[in-house]
Write an enzyme that holds these catalytic residues in place. Structure first.
Site, PDB file in Angstrom:
ATOM      1  N   ASP A 122       0.437  -1.125   0.368  1.00 46.36           N
ATOM      2  CA  ASP A 122       0.045  -0.171  -0.275  1.00 46.36           C
ATOM      3  C   ASP A 122       1.005   0.949   0.254  1.00 46.36           C
ATOM      4  O   ASP A 122       0.583   2.326  -0.323  1.00 46.36           O
ATOM      5  CB  ASP A 122      -1.018  -0.346   1.424  1.00 46.36           C
ATOM      6  CG  ASP A 122      -1.821  -1.080   1.553  1.00 46.36           C
ATOM      7  OD1 ASP A 122      -1.886  -1.925   0.064  1.00 46.36           O
ATOM      8  OD2 ASP A 122      -2.218  -1.527   2.751  1.00 46.36           O
ATOM      9  N   HIS A 194       2.010  -7.436  14.464  1.00 48.05           N
ATOM     10  CA  HIS A 194       1.167  -7.844  12.816  1.00 48.05           C
ATOM     11  C   HIS A 194       0.348  -6.992  12.842  1.00 48.05           C
ATOM     12  O   HIS A 194      -0.979  -6.536  13.272  1.00 48.05           O
ATOM     13  CB  HIS A 194       1.007  -9.255  13.213  1.00 48.05           C
ATOM     14  CG  HIS A 194       2.339 -10.674  13.658  1.00 48.05           C
ATOM     15  ND1 HIS A 194       1.846 -11.239  14.100  1.00 48.05           N
ATOM     16  CD2 HIS A 194       2.928 -10.174  13.665  1.00 48.05           C
ATOM     17  CE1 HIS A 194       2.216 -12.238  14.265  1.00 48.05           C
ATOM     18  NE2 HIS A 194       3.462 -11.680  14.347  1.00 48.05           N
ATOM     19  N   HIS A 216       0.977   2.374  18.584  1.00 55.18           N
ATOM     20  CA  HIS A 216      -0.415   1.897  19.727  1.00 55.18           C
ATOM     21  C   HIS A 216       0.047   0.404  19.908  1.00 55.18           C
ATOM     22  O   HIS A 216       1.048   0.350  20.994  1.00 55.18           O
ATOM     23  CB  HIS A 216      -1.597   1.728  19.491  1.00 55.18           C
ATOM     24  CG  HIS A 216      -2.421   0.925  20.278  1.00 55.18           C
ATOM     25  ND1 HIS A 216      -3.463   1.438  20.536  1.00 55.18           N
ATOM     26  CD2 HIS A 216      -2.710  -0.047  20.149  1.00 55.18           C
ATOM     27  CE1 HIS A 216      -4.744   0.297  21.210  1.00 55.18           C
ATOM     28  NE2 HIS A 216      -3.916   0.054  21.079  1.00 55.18           N
ATOM     29  N   HIS A 220       1.867  -2.400  22.922  1.00 58.15           N
ATOM     30  CA  HIS A 220       1.972  -3.293  23.595  1.00 58.15           C
ATOM     31  C   HIS A 220       3.485  -4.089  23.820  1.00 58.15           C
ATOM     32  O   HIS A 220       3.968  -5.094  24.386  1.00 58.15           O
ATOM     33  CB  HIS A 220       0.759  -4.161  22.516  1.00 58.15           C
ATOM     34  CG  HIS A 220      -0.434  -3.994  22.761  1.00 58.15           C
ATOM     35  ND1 HIS A 220      -1.121  -3.275  24.507  1.00 58.15           N
ATOM     36  CD2 HIS A 220      -1.135  -3.375  21.632  1.00 58.15           C
ATOM     37  CE1 HIS A 220      -2.104  -2.666  23.824  1.00 58.15           C
ATOM     38  NE2 HIS A 220      -2.219  -2.845  22.915  1.00 58.15           N
ATOM     39  N   HIS A 226      -4.477  -1.976  27.478  1.00 59.99           N
ATOM     40  CA  HIS A 226      -5.387  -0.492  26.745  1.00 59.99           C
ATOM     41  C   HIS A 226      -5.590  -0.070  27.890  1.00 59.99           C
ATOM     42  O   HIS A 226      -6.301  -0.244  29.716  1.00 59.99           O
ATOM     43  CB  HIS A 226      -6.632  -1.640  25.812  1.00 59.99           C
ATOM     44  CG  HIS A 226      -6.171  -2.069  24.457  1.00 59.99           C
ATOM     45  ND1 HIS A 226      -7.038  -2.929  23.544  1.00 59.99           N
ATOM     46  CD2 HIS A 226      -5.433  -0.954  23.878  1.00 59.99           C
ATOM     47  CE1 HIS A 226      -5.990  -3.603  23.186  1.00 59.99           C
ATOM     48  NE2 HIS A 226      -5.636  -2.070  22.955  1.00 59.99           N
TER      49      HIS A 226
END
Ligand SMILES: *[C@@H]1O[C@H](CO)[C@@H](O)[C@H](O)[C@H]1NC(C)=O
Ligand SMILES: [Zn+2]
Ligand SMILES: [Zn+2]
Length: 464
Positions: A122, A194, A216, A220, A226
């Site tokens: 993309d 991923h 974001h 993790h 969260h």
């Protein structure tokens, strides 16, 4: 006992209150069920979906979800709940506590490595490289962590764009709203990120901005779960921002694990506005299609003059093209247009659609002298077709019908609006009165008598 029946009845009515076709019921129930299974650990043992125990569990999990998203805790999948469940989001569940808790995995070294294993078609590779690098920078700015890119072998954080079932028991389904997921620190899959290749990845406001999602997910990779703070980068739903930032809650949480950066000046982050905070100030306030929007940074608290509420939204949810930090805005109901100002630029929209060739500049369009660098506040008067622009201690009056400034302006604010001070942050008009904002004070002003009627808190329009 009437649990499931009521659930089905509620699911049968769509967000607009009219009955949905029968097949939607099943789909929506499935959506709720799947959402709670994916993100709130609702167990699915196949056969038990009609048992009382399962129903109770589902109601509990629904309440947990509603609490997390700051929705009304009803235990029913009402319209607002279903809407939240349809937001594109991160695939990591919402069940772990935010910040450092016992058992939070973290890296035992600070010199971390990452490798971009596969690229998306993309975007050009250089754009992917840059988005990922910037995402790491956000976190290295506020911690002692460093991130070194490697090109072969096993890195701490392996990054890839993958399709469907990609061998980690967390497939990206065709219909799912999951954009990406990441694993907490550790060996093997630990720390890996991923991205779902079926999404279109961009470097602008179009869905989905890679930098925003990567920033974001890296949270993790470093051990964060969260946050239920809508503004936090670690909030699970996607929202576009022209400049993704760590909010103070993100910084506090990551520093709780790794400590502050060695930077002599500690970076700080913004905070999500709280409607009932009496110290709250606003960048601009506007009335649009009968509703009031109190704008602060990239947020707006939406309310209604006769039905106060505290609906916190992102400006970008309505107008993704707009920058954050708007300085003035006003509606021209005659043209059903809303205009937004920042610096010497302005944008116009009708509903959610941006108009014409924007941004344009305020000099050629309105005739401001080039000494005006920004507009502090603006308000339109439907009765006269005039718009008032407040700049410093002066104001201009613009005629929307003639598309020209009225003669003899600017004038001094104190001469025409005595009592409201010498500077205005925001203004709107309601029922014939002007409401001027300066800091945390609001002035109710009657233009007929040219008098301030009352002093209010800036947040007086909310339900507090
Ligand atoms: C990180 O630092 C440790 C201790 O100084 C060193 O043993 C290790 O090789 C370093 N790793 C990388 C990837 O630089
Ligand atoms: Zn996430
Ligand atoms: Zn995966």
């Amino acid at each position: 006992m009437p649990g499931l029946l009521l659930l089905l009845l509620l699911l049968g009515t769509g967000a607009h209150g009219f009955p949905a076709p029968p097949e939607t019921q099943g789909q929506d129930l499935e959506l709720v069920q799947k959402y709670l299974e994916n993100f709130y650990n609702l167990k699915n043992d196949g056969t038990s979906s009609r048992s009382q125990k399962h129903r109770n569990q589902m109601v509990d999990k629904l309440k947990q979800m509603q609490q997390f998203f700051g929705l009304k805790v009803t235990g029913w999948p009402d319209a607002a709940t279903q809407k939240a469940m349809k937001q594109p989001r991160c695939g990591v569940p919402d069940v772990a506590a935010f910040g450092r808790t016992q058992g939070t995995p973290w890296w035992d070294h600070t010199n971390l490595t990452y490798r971009i294993k596969t690229y998306t078609p993309d975007l050009p590779r250089a754009d992917v490289d840059q988005a990922i690098e910037k995402a790491f920078q956000l976190w290295s700015n506020v911690t002692p962590l460093t991130f070194t890119k490697v090109f072969e072998g096993e890195a701490d954080i392996m990054i890839s764009f993958v399709w469907g079932d990609h061998g980690d028991n967390s497939p990206f389904y065709e219909s799912s709203l999951i954009l990406a997921h990441a694993f907490s620190p550790g060996q093997g899959l630990g720390g890996d990120v991923h991205f779902d290749e079926k999404e279109r990845w961009t470097k602008d406001y179009r869905n989905y901005n890679l930098y925003r999602v990567a920033a974001h997910e890296v949270g993790h990779s470093l051990g964060l779960s969260h946050s239920s703070d809508l503004g936090a980068l670690m909030f699970p739903s996607y929202s576009y921002s022209d400049d993704p930032l760590l909010f103070q809650v993100d910084i506090d949480a990551i520093q709780d694990i790794y400590g502050p950066s060695e930077n002599p000046v500690q970076p700080t982050g913004p905070q999500t506005p709280r409607a009932c905070d009496s110290k709250l100030t606003f960048d601009t306030v506007m009335k649009y299609r009968g509703e009031l929007y109190f704008v602060k940074d990239r947020f707006s608290i939406r309310t209604h003059p006769y039905n106060p509420q505290n609906d916190l939204i992102f400006i970008s949810d309505f107008w993704p093209h707009l920058p954050s930090g708007l300085e003035a805005a006003y509606e021209v109901p005659e043209r059903d247009e809303i205009l937004f100002f920042k610096g010497s630029k302005y944008w116009a929209a009708r509903g959610n659609d941006m108009l014409y060739e924007y941004p344009r500049d305020i000099y050629s369009s309105f005739g401001f002298p080039d000494t005006v660098k920004k507009i502090d506040a603006a308000v339109h008067e439907e009765e006269t077709g005039k718009t008032y622009f407040f700049v410093g201690d002066k104001y201009w009056r613009y005629d929307e019908n003639r598309q020209a400034m009225d003669a003899d302006y600017p004038k001094k604010i104190v001469d025409s609006f005595p009592g409201i001070g010498e500077k205005v942050d925001a203004v709107f008009k309601n029922e014939g009165f002007f409401y001027f904002f300066h800091g945390k004070i609001q002035y109710e002003f009657d233009p007929k008598t040219e008098r301030v009627l009352s002093l209010l808190n800036a947040n007086s329009w909310f339900l507090c």
